[in-house]
Motif scaffolding. Sequence first.
Motif, short mmCIF file in Angstrom:
data_model
loop_
_atom_site.label_atom_id
_atom_site.label_comp_id
_atom_site.label_asym_id
_atom_site.label_seq_id
_atom_site.Cartn_x
_atom_site.Cartn_y
_atom_site.Cartn_z
N MET A 1 0.42 -35.13 -8.60
CA MET A 1 -0.48 -34.89 -7.69
C MET A 1 -0.37 -35.17 -6.13
O MET A 1 0.64 -35.89 -5.78
CB MET A 1 -1.80 -35.57 -7.96
N GLU A 2 -0.76 -34.26 -5.39
CA GLU A 2 -0.60 -34.39 -3.66
C GLU A 2 -1.38 -35.73 -3.46
O GLU A 2 -2.33 -36.03 -4.01
CB GLU A 2 -1.04 -33.33 -3.17
N ASP A 3 -0.85 -36.49 -2.44
CA ASP A 3 -1.71 -37.63 -1.87
C ASP A 3 -2.75 -37.32 -0.84
O ASP A 3 -2.69 -37.17 0.26
CB ASP A 3 -0.77 -38.50 -1.17
N SER A 4 -3.95 -36.55 -1.55
CA SER A 4 -4.94 -36.03 -0.77
C SER A 4 -6.23 -36.44 -1.48
O SER A 4 -6.43 -36.43 -2.75
CB SER A 4 -4.73 -34.39 -0.59
N ALA A 5 -7.45 -36.31 -0.59
CA ALA A 5 -8.80 -36.45 -1.29
C ALA A 5 -8.96 -35.32 -2.31
O ALA A 5 -9.77 -35.57 -3.24
CB ALA A 5 -9.86 -36.54 -0.24
N LEU B 1 4.74 -33.08 -4.08
CA LEU B 1 4.07 -31.95 -3.16
C LEU B 1 3.87 -30.72 -3.76
O LEU B 1 4.90 -30.44 -4.71
CB LEU B 1 4.99 -32.00 -1.82
N PRO B 2 3.25 -29.81 -3.21
CA PRO B 2 2.96 -28.61 -4.07
C PRO B 2 4.31 -27.72 -4.00
O PRO B 2 4.50 -27.02 -5.09
CB PRO B 2 1.98 -27.71 -2.98
N VAL C 1 0.58 -33.93 -16.79
CA VAL C 1 -0.49 -32.95 -16.22
C VAL C 1 -0.32 -32.77 -14.61
O VAL C 1 0.33 -33.90 -14.19
CB VAL C 1 -1.89 -33.40 -16.68
N VAL C 2 -1.11 -31.76 -14.01
CA VAL C 2 -0.83 -31.86 -12.62
C VAL C 2 -1.90 -31.12 -12.04
O VAL C 2 -2.59 -30.24 -12.62
CB VAL C 2 0.60 -30.92 -12.28
#
Length: 320
Positions: free
Chosen positions: A138-142, A168-169, A183-184
């Motif tokens: 996962m990206e480190d984002s909300a 990162l994507p 999973v992603v």
Amino acid sequence: MVDFWQRKLALKTFIMALAIMLVTACGKRDRDTTNLVGNSWLGYQPFYLQHHLHREQQPSDISVTMLMSDVSVIRMLTNEAAGAAMLSLDNAIALQSLTALDLCVALVMSHSVGADAILLHPNFVSYLDSEEPIRVGMEDSALSRYMLSRWLEHTQIDPRRIERRIVLPNTHLDEFARGNFDVVVAYAPFAQRLEQLGATAIFTSLDIPNEIVDIVVVRQQVWQRERDKLLALVTRSWDQALAALQTQELQTMKYLEILTELDGQQLQTVMGLVQFYTADESRVALVSDYPQWFATVAENLVKAGVQQVTRDLPVCDGVL
């Protein structure tokens, strides 16, 4: 195959990094230029396409830049290299609540109707319902934390099984090939590229209707100083950009294939996973739907532990 993707991703990463450097330098040199930034999410492509193909349709002192991740977008906003950004509502609420940026909403661009997803690696299919740990890319984002928490809530998977791995994507395909996640959390067009390699969507924004909404936010100080050109950008320019995409102009669609790395048939499918709003539809939504969207997303951000408290995110003055 992996080497091929690595070379493509390395080139794209270099281009994105160069774009950040150029935009940052431009912001320092010319205070009159407003930088609008966003990640490579499909719902933001109309503005990118217009900027590359029909630059004359945008105000002359607007710069539009596609960055490689939400982390880059937030960095540009917080260091004041950008005055406006395209963000998901959850990311915008989190940013408003954690910083002193003092943002306002200038436009509802789109909402996701299946384009954001949790995808399962085929090697983990038989383990999903076990007690095994789940490695989540996962990206480190909300937004990523929001999607993950809503998936766990819906499936009642024990959160203690989750092992978060920052991905990162632009590295999704390489990490998938290496089997570095089970999973992603992904969004279009990255989710579709993963599906081409065998990943399966097991939870999407269709499972949480009207919660993944994309908006343009502007720092209030910038909006007050440069409202006329920004208002033109989110009304006339946006409608022209959207029309070019929705009428599927040949040049627009060819360029979109390059930006997304999806072919024409794949694009037709993925475009159905995003609902766009014209400027008029955006104004209606900001009056009739936005208060409930905000309340729902803010409540879930707190419930998920992404935020302890949330701060109001008002509509920019003069938009309505």
